[in-house]
Design a protein around this motif. Structure first.
Motif, PDB file in Angstrom:
ATOM      1  N   GLU A   1      95.260  80.617  13.877  1.00 25.97           N
ATOM      2  CA  GLU A   1      95.280  79.400  14.864  1.00 25.97           C
ATOM      3  C   GLU A   1      96.686  79.330  15.175  1.00 25.97           C
ATOM      4  O   GLU A   1      96.920  78.665  16.055  1.00 25.97           O
ATOM      5  N   ALA A   2      97.385  79.080  14.194  1.00 26.92           N
ATOM      6  CA  ALA A   2      99.140  78.712  14.532  1.00 26.92           C
ATOM      7  C   ALA A   2      99.583  79.451  15.604  1.00 26.92           C
ATOM      8  O   ALA A   2     100.210  79.329  16.452  1.00 26.92           O
ATOM      9  N   ALA A   3      99.231  80.825  15.478  1.00 24.40           N
ATOM     10  CA  ALA A   3      99.747  81.792  16.460  1.00 24.40           C
ATOM     11  C   ALA A   3      99.275  81.425  17.831  1.00 24.40           C
ATOM     12  O   ALA A   3      99.965  81.827  18.772  1.00 24.40           O
ATOM     13  N   ALA A   4      98.271  80.636  18.005  1.00 25.37           N
ATOM     14  CA  ALA A   4      97.585  80.328  19.249  1.00 25.37           C
ATOM     15  C   ALA A   4      98.491  79.217  19.789  1.00 25.37           C
ATOM     16  O   ALA A   4      98.166  78.985  21.164  1.00 25.37           O
ATOM     17  N   VAL A   5      99.289  78.588  19.234  1.00 24.15           N
ATOM     18  CA  VAL A   5      99.996  77.668  19.726  1.00 24.15           C
ATOM     19  C   VAL A   5     101.006  78.191  20.664  1.00 24.15           C
ATOM     20  O   VAL A   5     101.885  79.162  20.162  1.00 24.15           O
ATOM     21  N   THR A   6     100.962  77.752  21.963  1.00 21.02           N
ATOM     22  CA  THR A   6     101.797  78.606  22.759  1.00 21.02           C
ATOM     23  C   THR A   6     102.658  77.504  23.676  1.00 21.02           C
ATOM     24  O   THR A   6     102.732  76.568  23.624  1.00 21.02           O
ATOM     25  N   ALA A   7     103.840  77.961  24.190  1.00 22.90           N
ATOM     26  CA  ALA A   7     104.878  77.128  24.812  1.00 22.90           C
ATOM     27  C   ALA A   7     103.970  76.790  26.232  1.00 22.90           C
ATOM     28  O   ALA A   7     103.307  77.257  26.685  1.00 22.90           O
ATOM     29  N   GLY A   8     104.428  75.231  26.361  1.00 22.84           N
ATOM     30  CA  GLY A   8     103.868  74.669  27.318  1.00 22.84           C
ATOM     31  C   GLY A   8     102.555  74.079  26.786  1.00 22.84           C
ATOM     32  O   GLY A   8     102.108  72.972  27.618  1.00 22.84           O
ATOM     33  N   ALA A   9     102.264  74.209  25.376  1.00 19.82           N
ATOM     34  CA  ALA A   9     100.821  73.557  25.143  1.00 19.82           C
ATOM     35  C   ALA A   9     101.022  72.000  24.971  1.00 19.82           C
ATOM     36  O   ALA A   9     102.127  71.530  24.459  1.00 19.82           O
ATOM     37  N   THR A  10     100.274  71.190  25.308  1.00 23.70           N
ATOM     38  CA  THR A  10     100.375  69.850  25.001  1.00 23.70           C
ATOM     39  C   THR A  10      99.720  69.569  23.435  1.00 23.70           C
ATOM     40  O   THR A  10      98.757  70.175  23.200  1.00 23.70           O
ATOM     41  N   VAL A  11     100.633  68.876  22.586  1.00 27.07           N
ATOM     42  CA  VAL A  11     100.225  68.492  21.354  1.00 27.07           C
ATOM     43  C   VAL A  11      99.675  66.989  21.116  1.00 27.07           C
ATOM     44  O   VAL A  11     100.091  66.091  21.726  1.00 27.07           O
ATOM     45  N   TYR A  12      98.468  66.935  20.417  1.00 22.32           N
ATOM     46  CA  TYR A  12      97.862  65.812  19.906  1.00 22.32           C
ATOM     47  C   TYR A  12      98.296  65.106  18.781  1.00 22.32           C
ATOM     48  O   TYR A  12      98.213  66.067  17.811  1.00 22.32           O
ATOM     49  N   GLY A  13      98.174  64.018  18.560  1.00 20.08           N
ATOM     50  CA  GLY A  13      98.062  63.243  17.291  1.00 20.08           C
ATOM     51  C   GLY A  13      97.061  63.242  16.470  1.00 20.08           C
ATOM     52  O   GLY A  13      95.944  63.497  17.125  1.00 20.08           O
ATOM     53  N   ASN A  14      96.944  62.800  15.395  1.00 22.39           N
ATOM     54  CA  ASN A  14      95.593  62.592  14.580  1.00 22.39           C
ATOM     55  C   ASN A  14      94.980  61.325  15.099  1.00 22.39           C
ATOM     56  O   ASN A  14      93.847  61.101  14.632  1.00 22.39           O
ATOM     57  N   ASP A  15      95.459  60.658  16.071  1.00 21.95           N
ATOM     58  CA  ASP A  15      94.868  59.736  16.442  1.00 21.95           C
ATOM     59  C   ASP A  15      94.345  59.793  17.928  1.00 21.95           C
ATOM     60  O   ASP A  15      93.755  59.177  18.638  1.00 21.95           O
TER      61      ASP A  15
END
Length: 185
Positions: A28-42
């Motif tokens: 799954e970590a490898a699926a994080v790509t440049a340009g991805a929006t990241v969300y918090g635990n909230d």
């Protein structure tokens, strides 16, 4: 250098106590790509992944960059997640940035020897006038340059370090020389 100083803050993301989305597996970590929006635990947006370099993602949050281990990312309903809120991450980044500036200002004194971003000798600090730092290149007071305070950082050993190379400084001076000569005509 700013990125390196923020690495400790980013590492804290993996240990932040909060209601957590699932922790990423290596796949799954490898699926994080440049340009991805990241969300918090909230569920709120934190920032965007600028780039991936090996096992590290560069996360941009409110204009600040933080290296985050790729394994720290999880996957939620909206996409990539971190086990923290945006406010927590911004707080960590701002604290790290303030510490880095305090270390820089402690190293930035008249008489300090400065090195370049590639650890090559730059020169001696002759004067500090507000945010302008006048350097005698190679210790030669007839060969002065002026850089801004923001162009400096303290190395991990406390040495004053310009965030530029000699080549970058020379190129900038070469580009400004014709303009200065034209202005004098």
């Amino acid at each position: 250098m700013k990125i390196a100083k923020l690495a400790l803050a980013a590492a804290a993301l993996t240990t932040t106590a909060a209601v957590a989305p699932t922790v990423a597996t290596a796949q799954e970590a490898a699926a994080v790509t440049a340009g991805a929006t990241v969300y918090g635990n909230d569920g709120a947006e934190i920032g965007t992944v600028e780039s991936i370099d090996g096992e590290t993602a560069i996360l941009v949050v409110d204009g600040m960059k933080a290296p985050v281990p790729a394994a720290a990312f999880g996957t939620g309903e909206q996409g990539a997640t971190l086990n923290a809120t945006k406010a927590q991450i911004v707080g960590m980044l701002q604290a790290a940035q303030q510490q880095a500036m305090a270390k820089r200002d402690a190293a930035l004194v008249v008489g300090a020897e400065a090195v370049t971003a590639k650890n090559a000798p730059l020169g001696t600090v002759l004067e500090i006038e507000g945010d302008n730092v006048i350097i005698a290149r190679g210790g030669d007071e007839t060969n002065k340059i002026t850089l801004l305070r923001e162009h400096f950082a303290a190395s991990p050993t406390g040495t004053l370090m310009a965030l530029l190379t000699n080549a970058q400084i020379d190129a900038a001076m070469g580009a400004s020389a014709p303009a200065a000569e034209s202005a004098g005509e």
